[in-house]
Design a protein around this motif. Structure first.
Motif, PDB file in Angstrom:
ATOM      1  N   VAL A  98      46.024  95.390  12.726  1.00 33.13           N
ATOM      2  CA  VAL A  98      44.660  95.610  13.225  1.00 33.13           C
ATOM      3  C   VAL A  98      43.836  96.329  12.157  1.00 33.13           C
ATOM      4  N   ARG A  99      44.440  97.369  11.579  1.00 31.01           N
ATOM      5  CA  ARG A  99      43.707  98.117  10.545  1.00 31.01           C
ATOM      6  C   ARG A  99      43.455  97.250   9.311  1.00 31.01           C
ATOM      7  N   PHE A 100      44.374  96.364   8.997  1.00 29.84           N
ATOM      8  CA  PHE A 100      44.157  95.474   7.847  1.00 29.84           C
ATOM      9  C   PHE A 100      42.891  94.642   8.055  1.00 29.84           C
ATOM     10  N   THR A 101      42.769  94.043   9.238  1.00 33.81           N
ATOM     11  CA  THR A 101      41.596  93.173   9.445  1.00 33.81           C
ATOM     12  C   THR A 101      40.308  93.996   9.554  1.00 33.81           C
ATOM     13  N   GLU A 102      40.437  95.258   9.942  1.00 34.35           N
ATOM     14  CA  GLU A 102      39.228  96.086   9.977  1.00 34.35           C
ATOM     15  C   GLU A 102      38.851  96.589   8.595  1.00 34.35           C
ATOM     16  N   THR A 113      37.306  91.642   8.530  1.00 32.82           N
ATOM     17  CA  THR A 113      36.931  90.524   9.384  1.00 32.82           C
ATOM     18  C   THR A 113      37.131  90.858  10.865  1.00 32.82           C
ATOM     19  N   GLY A 114      37.943  91.876  11.151  1.00 35.81           N
ATOM     20  CA  GLY A 114      38.063  92.424  12.503  1.00 35.81           C
ATOM     21  C   GLY A 114      38.465  91.449  13.595  1.00 35.81           C
ATOM     22  N   GLU A 115      39.348  90.515  13.289  1.00 34.94           N
ATOM     23  CA  GLU A 115      39.732  89.556  14.343  1.00 34.94           C
ATOM     24  C   GLU A 115      40.719  90.135  15.344  1.00 34.94           C
ATOM     25  N   LEU A 116      41.524  91.129  14.907  1.00 37.95           N
ATOM     26  CA  LEU A 116      42.629  91.575  15.745  1.00 37.95           C
ATOM     27  C   LEU A 116      42.314  92.869  16.482  1.00 37.95           C
ATOM     28  N   GLU A 171      39.711  83.609  15.811  1.00 39.87           N
ATOM     29  CA  GLU A 171      41.082  83.393  15.388  1.00 39.87           C
ATOM     30  C   GLU A 171      41.283  84.074  14.041  1.00 39.87           C
ATOM     31  N   LEU A 172      42.526  84.396  13.759  1.00 51.41           N
ATOM     32  CA  LEU A 172      42.826  85.093  12.507  1.00 51.41           C
ATOM     33  C   LEU A 172      42.761  84.064  11.381  1.00 51.41           C
ATOM     34  N   SER A 186      44.495  86.286   5.343  1.00 57.18           N
ATOM     35  CA  SER A 186      45.122  86.508   6.650  1.00 57.18           C
ATOM     36  C   SER A 186      46.644  86.690   6.590  1.00 57.18           C
ATOM     37  N   THR A 187      47.325  86.008   5.666  1.00 56.58           N
ATOM     38  CA  THR A 187      48.795  86.097   5.665  1.00 56.58           C
ATOM     39  C   THR A 187      49.284  87.472   5.205  1.00 56.58           C
TER      40      THR A 187
END
Ligand code: SF4
Ligand code: SF4
Ligand code: FES
Length: 556
Positions: free
Chosen positions: A162-166, A171-174, A192-193, A198-199
């Motif tokens: 979650v912190r990675f996407t924030e 991109t904040g998807e999770l 969607e992620l 994303s990986t």
């Protein structure tokens, strides 16, 4: 202003660190590991998993190492301690209450922090009833996006993803959904992620909750051999670990280099090795009098190439063109070949591509070309004739460069360059400068086209002689990335029988033209190049640090 240094003693080992250093990071420097799940050096600190509890002298209760900064000189920390061990065992027991105990069928087995810590810091029994284990029925295989699959039963709610996407992909998807023991990871409604990085959430997930669509259940990780390498998907030059088994690449994973890609790499780069399996060339070929391609021996092929090049040079019609996929050493040999033939017509193609961005602590790294080493080829002297290696780099490293290579290709139409030696070496596909109809049409007009490449492509269809060379996994060498950093990669495995490395093939050709030329290995070629390139003075391939060296950036 230089930061002040403070000393810290961890399990009896005293080290000096910058004031304000994180205790988990400092423990690694001291050669001690504080177990941790939620902490990651590039993510915000949440102190959530409680796995990193340590004893700090003078502090009555155990403290979380990840939230502790070493501010004062003389801090004394204990990890090898009865109270700390009891806390670690307790945390492991809590985590395993609800975790499936089925490592043999989990894709993360062999590289799982839960499995490793269970052995190292856990205990052999649990006081909890297994019948009450929490599960998420129907959530064992949820695609979060095109590249990542979630098995919610395996999640330990560390929030790294979650912190990675924030914070990293921004991109904040999770997010976390539900509460308490029902808490689960998921994508926000309508999302969607699916971002270029994303990986990376699969890499940082400490357990088997997140798996990569491309790699999941493809291989048991303990069978994989690992080789330090570089991604060749663009000129960013991300450091990778090339993981392979029995001569096949199974996956790329980012290799940490804080000056380049930090802990990350892009999703596109992770897939680039797949093209290595396409239409592999395994034997030299030459067109016969009837125009059909025939398999020939290496000696026959190289003798013919030598003959065509010498005849072409006598008429002043030889052109030598490389894609920026050639290693710096291969480009240097191409330059020696051009010098020996006394042809001024040599160049490296500029192939702009989609912009690929990788975050790092220096403001990020960007790749803008589809080949990884145009700058290395220019450094090696494959630029405009008459200029030394670094002058040619300075003169050609701008978007307004004269495009010598493109001119040479175009020159085939009017007969100016009727003998063309082309070093392809890059990924196969229809997106490169040598697969475009105009380039191919131009090449059809040339008298003789020699191609060095590893795949059968539209380009090899128009060639008269094809020399099959190794992919970058099958050789070693150096590349210069978009920030002018010279980095090396190692050979992961041998090429198929019948295939030579670019350096072997080109050394043979140069040797046929120059009796004083004896270099055979990549390392010897590097030494020759370094001997005449001021910015490489005193550097050897073996002495090049794993993280590479920054070369002077030529003026734009
Ligand atoms: S999916 Fe993995 S990274 Fe995300 S919260 Fe769960 S355990 Fe942590
Ligand atoms: S940014 Fe470029 S070098 Fe880095 S992983 Fe992506 S394609 Fe590979
Ligand atoms: S690593 Fe410190 S609380 Fe998770």
């Amino acid at each position: 202003m230089p930061k002040s240094m403070v000393s810290v003693t961890i399990d009896g080992r005293t080290i000096e660190v910058e004031a304000g250093s994180n205790l988990v990071d400092a423990s690694f420097k001291a050669g001690v590991q504080i177990p941790h799940y939620c902490y990651h050096p590039r993510l915000s600190i949440v102190g959530q998993c409680r796995m990193c509890l340590v004893k700090i002298e003078g502090v009555p209760k155990l403290q979380t190492g990840c939230t502790t900064r070493i501010m004062k000189d003389g801090m004394v920390v204990r990890i090898d301690d009865q109270e700390v061990r009891a806390a670690q065992e307790g945390m492991m027991e809590f985590l395993l209450i609800n975790h499936p105990l089925d490592c043999p069928i989990c894709d993360q087995a062999g590289e799982c922090a839960l499995q490793d810590y269970s052995f190292k810091h856990g205990q052999a029994f649990s006081r909890f009833s297994y019948e009450d284990k929490r599960t998420y029925p129907g959530k064992e295989r949820i695609p979060l996006g095109p590249n990542v699959v979630l098995n919610m039963n395996r999640c330990i709610q560390c929030t790294r993803c979650v912190r990675f996407t924030e914070e990293i992909s921004q991109t904040g998807e999770l997010g976390f959904f539900q509460r308490g023991s029902r808490t689960e990871i998921g994508v926000f409604p309508g999302k969607e992620l699916d971002n270029p990085l994303s990986t990376c959430v699969v890499d940082i997930c400490p357990v088997g909750a997140l798996t990569s669509t491309q790699f999941r259940f493809a291989e048991r990780v303990w069978y994989l051999d690992k080789t330090p390498s570089l991604c060749t998907g663009c000129d960013a030059g991300c450091n990778i670990t090339l993981e392979h088994r029995q001569g096949k690449i199974r996956r790329y994973k980012p290799r940490t280099n804080v000056e380049v890609n930090d802990y990350w790499m892009c999703d596109f780069g992770r897939t680039t090795f797949l093209s290595y399996e396409e239409d592999r060339l395994t034997t030299p070929q030459q067109r016969d009098a009837q125009g059909r391609m025939r398999a020939v021996t290496w000696d026959q092929a190289l003798s013919s190439v030598h003959h065509f090049l010498v005849d072409g040079a006598a008429m002043g019609t030889v052109g030598i063109v490389a894609r920026g996929a050639a290693t710096t050493e291969e480009a240097y040999l191409l330059r020696l070949l051009a010098d020996s033939l006394e042809t001024p017509h040599r160049g490296v193609l500029r192939e702009p591509g989609p912009v690929r961005s990788i975050p790092n602590l220096n403001g990020g790294l960007t790749g803008r070309e589809i080949t990884p080493n145009r700058r290395g080829a220019l450094l090696a002297g494959l630029g405009p004739a008459g200029l030394g290696p670094e002058d040619s780099e300075a003169s050609a490293d701008s978007a307004t460069s004269p495009g010598e290579a493109e001119k040479i290709l175009g020159g085939a139409v009017n007969g100016a360059h009727s003998v063309l030696l082309i070093f392809d070496g890059g990924r196969a596909g229809s997106d490169n400068a040598l697969s475009r109809p105009a380039a191919l049409e131009s090449l059809r007009q040339a008298q003789t086209v020699v191609v060095l490449g590893w795949a059968s492509t539209a380009l090899t269809q128009v060639a008269d002689i094809v020399l099959p060379i190794a992919t970058h996994a099958e050789t070693e060498g150096t590349l210069v990335n978009s920030q002018h950093r010279l980095q090396k990669f190692e050979r992961a495995f041998l090429p198929p029988s019948g295939v030579r490395t670019g350096v072997e093939a080109l050394s043979d050709l140069v040797g046929r033209l120059r009796s004083d030329f004896a270099a055979q290995t990549v390392s010897e070629v590097f030494d020759l190049m370094a001997g005449e390139t001021p910015s490489l003075e005193g550097i050897s391939l073996a002495g090049l640090p794993a993280g590479g060296i920054q070369l002077p950036v030529p003026p734009e």
